[in-house]
Design a protein around this motif. Structure first.
Motif, mmCIF file in Angstrom:
data_model
loop_
_atom_site.group_PDB
_atom_site.id
_atom_site.type_symbol
_atom_site.label_atom_id
_atom_site.label_comp_id
_atom_site.label_asym_id
_atom_site.label_seq_id
_atom_site.Cartn_x
_atom_site.Cartn_y
_atom_site.Cartn_z
ATOM 1 N N ASP A 1 0.817 -1.217 0.000
ATOM 2 C CA ASP A 1 0.000 0.000 0.000
ATOM 3 C C ASP A 1 0.849 1.265 0.000
ATOM 4 O O ASP A 1 0.327 2.379 0.163
ATOM 5 C CB ASP A 1 -0.962 0.009 1.189
ATOM 6 N N LEU A 2 2.150 1.107 -0.196
ATOM 7 C CA LEU A 2 3.103 2.213 -0.240
ATOM 8 C C LEU A 2 3.137 3.013 1.064
ATOM 9 O O LEU A 2 3.564 4.174 1.098
ATOM 10 C CB LEU A 2 2.799 3.141 -1.425
ATOM 11 N N SER A 3 2.711 2.373 2.137
ATOM 12 C CA SER A 3 2.660 3.070 3.424
ATOM 13 C C SER A 3 4.045 3.354 3.981
ATOM 14 O O SER A 3 4.248 4.351 4.704
ATOM 15 C CB SER A 3 1.845 2.260 4.433
ATOM 16 N N VAL A 4 5.012 2.500 3.679
ATOM 17 C CA VAL A 4 6.374 2.737 4.166
ATOM 18 C C VAL A 4 6.913 4.032 3.563
ATOM 19 O O VAL A 4 7.442 4.896 4.271
ATOM 20 C CB VAL A 4 7.294 1.549 3.823
ATOM 21 N N LEU A 5 6.764 4.173 2.230
ATOM 22 C CA LEU A 5 7.210 5.409 1.588
ATOM 23 C C LEU A 5 6.376 6.595 2.060
ATOM 24 O O LEU A 5 6.889 7.710 2.223
ATOM 25 C CB LEU A 5 7.121 5.273 0.071
ATOM 26 N N GLY A 6 5.082 6.364 2.268
ATOM 27 C CA GLY A 6 4.202 7.428 2.741
ATOM 28 C C GLY A 6 4.626 7.963 4.097
ATOM 29 O O GLY A 6 4.620 9.183 4.339
ATOM 30 N N ARG A 7 4.995 7.064 5.005
ATOM 31 C CA ARG A 7 5.433 7.500 6.339
ATOM 32 C C ARG A 7 6.709 8.318 6.247
ATOM 33 O O ARG A 7 6.885 9.311 6.967
ATOM 34 C CB ARG A 7 5.627 6.291 7.254
ATOM 35 N N ARG B 1 10.684 14.015 4.671
ATOM 36 C CA ARG B 1 11.824 13.655 3.820
ATOM 37 C C ARG B 1 11.460 13.933 2.361
ATOM 38 O O ARG B 1 10.639 13.236 1.757
ATOM 39 C CB ARG B 1 12.210 12.204 4.055
ATOM 40 N N ARG B 2 12.071 14.952 1.794
ATOM 41 C CA ARG B 2 11.689 15.436 0.472
ATOM 42 C C ARG B 2 11.877 14.379 -0.618
ATOM 43 O O ARG B 2 11.157 14.378 -1.605
ATOM 44 C CB ARG B 2 12.498 16.685 0.120
ATOM 45 N N GLU B 3 12.870 13.509 -0.422
ATOM 46 C CA GLU B 3 13.122 12.500 -1.469
ATOM 47 C C GLU B 3 11.975 11.504 -1.603
ATOM 48 O O GLU B 3 11.911 10.745 -2.582
ATOM 49 C CB GLU B 3 14.447 11.770 -1.214
ATOM 50 N N TYR B 4 11.070 11.489 -0.637
ATOM 51 C CA TYR B 4 9.928 10.576 -0.690
ATOM 52 C C TYR B 4 8.606 11.306 -0.925
ATOM 53 O O TYR B 4 7.548 10.688 -0.915
ATOM 54 C CB TYR B 4 9.833 9.769 0.614
ATOM 55 N N LEU B 5 8.664 12.621 -1.159
ATOM 56 C CA LEU B 5 7.453 13.411 -1.317
ATOM 57 C C LEU B 5 6.574 12.876 -2.456
ATOM 58 O O LEU B 5 7.028 12.748 -3.600
ATOM 59 C CB LEU B 5 7.816 14.868 -1.598
ATOM 60 N N GLY B 6 5.344 12.543 -2.146
ATOM 61 C CA GLY B 6 4.393 12.054 -3.147
ATOM 62 C C GLY B 6 4.532 10.595 -3.505
ATOM 63 O O GLY B 6 3.675 10.027 -4.189
#
Length: 376
Positions: free
Chosen positions: A322-328, A334-339
């Motif tokens: 569910d892409l929750s790891v990247l979402g957190r 952390r800008r590198e993970y924005l969106g």
């Protein structure tokens, strides 16, 4: 391990199941150092059986319902100069590996036969079937669950191959390596589909040479032709793992990047998920991959179609489904993970090559799917 299911693919398709195929062997093992480029023969089944088995296990863990035997030729041709093995020895070792993995993961063992060298030389039915019979013998002796008559470029040779393969009483799938413009003699993809079905194939479709979205276009043409003819076989699609809209009549093989520099064209897992969704919506019920489609891609198919498939694959335990790891991480600022914690971000991303002067397409002399005007 999956629960015990019928090994008869037709029974499972008749019951409404989606069947997920496995992916690339020859090309993947070449990149890993177990197959010699140019020869592209499967002697690794004897020389490095642990590497072949490990790859088959990757596909099973990724959600594949099918484990293909790492077999290719029917006769003793094509192996590197330092390989003193017969085709039968290689094919037997390949069957042993596939059966071992299938026993553990409850997958369907599929053995494939491909186009012959003799067809181009003589176009004689007996010569073609004699050569193919040599390849089929070891598959039948090993009691494979499914015969895949694949990688045929000419519908006449395909019909002869189907006649022989069906004579053994096994379920048979038929896939041609053609694009939207049809076979090497110009027979349309629609007519190829109709003739495969009329020859007795209950599963028809395309494999290799062209990318996922071009193969879908080809399958759509086949489906329309089959419908017009009142035929309704199951549809199968096993495309390349590379984007090749500028390929020629022989697909990616006519691109300058083939075979040593195709990596920049590799499809992403999200592109494969899109392909899988579109394939399923089109009515394709056997969905897998060919050259360049690795376990990450097969997992993407299985995850995108988890509801239709009835389960998530074993390998999804390590997926950020569910892409929750990247979402957190994005929520932590952390800008590198924005969106990046949304599916829309990845589905709409157009990946860059990182090469400022790279071209989007090759100026192909005989493009299969794009207009020449685009390349001028």
């Amino acid at each position: 391990m999956a629960s015990s299911k019928s090994k008869n693919i037709l029974e499972r398709l008749d019951a409404g199941e989606l069947i997920i195929g496995d992916g690339s062997y020859i090309f993947t093992l070449e990149r890993r150092g177990y197959v010699k480029c140019g020869h592209m023969t499967p002697e690794a089944s004897v020389e490095y059986p642990e590497a072949v088995e490990a790859l088959a296990v990757e596909y099973a863990r990724a959600g594949a319902d099918i484990t293909q035997t790492f077999t290719f030729y029917s006769r003793d041709i094509g192996t590197p100069e330092d390989v003193n093995l017969t085709c039968r020895e290689i094919n037997q070792a390949s069957c042993d590996i596939a059966k071992k993995v299938a026993k553990k993961y409850d997958t369907i063992v599929a053995g494939g036969i491909v186009y012959t060298a003799v067809f181009k030389q003589t176009r004689n039915k007996k010569d073609v079937q004699d050569e193919l019979r040599e390849g089929l013998e070891v598959l039948i002796e090993n009691d494979v669950d499914l015969i895949i008559v694949e990688y045929f470029r000419n519908i006449i040779e395909m019909e002869w191959a189907l006649e022989l393969a069906l004579s053994y009483g096994k379920p048979v799938a038929a896939t041609m390596c053609i694009g939207p413009k049809g076979d090497q003699d110009g027979v349309s993809a629609a007519e190829c589909g109709v003739r495969m079905a009329k020859a007795g194939a209950k599963i028809v479709g395309v494999n290799c040479l062209f990318d996922p979205f071009i193969t879908l276009e080809t399958v759509k043409i086949m489906k329309d032709g089959l419908k017009a003819a009142g035929l309704n076989p199951y549809l199968m699609c096993q495309p390349l793992g590379y984007r090749t809209p500028d390929g020629g009549s022989y697909g990616w093989i006519e691109l300058p990047e083939y075979p040593y520099a195709v990596e920049p064209r590799t499809v992403t897992r999200f592109e494969v998920a899109k392909f899988a969704r579109e394939a399923y919506d089109l009515g394709v019920r056997v969905i897998g991959g060919c050259c360049g489609m690795e376990s990450v891609h097969i997992r993407a198919i299985a995850e995108e179609l988890a509801e239709e498939h009835g389960r998530l694959p074993e390998a999804s335990r390590k997926s950020d489904l569910d892409l929750s790891v990247l979402g957190r991480k994005a929520n932590l600022g952390r800008r590198e993970y924005l969106g990046k914690g949304t599916k829309d971000f990845w589905w709409n991303l157009v990946p860059a090559t990182g090469r400022p002067l790279s071209a989007s397409l090759h100026r192909q002399e005989n493009p299969q799917t794009v207009s020449k005007s685009v390349l001028n």
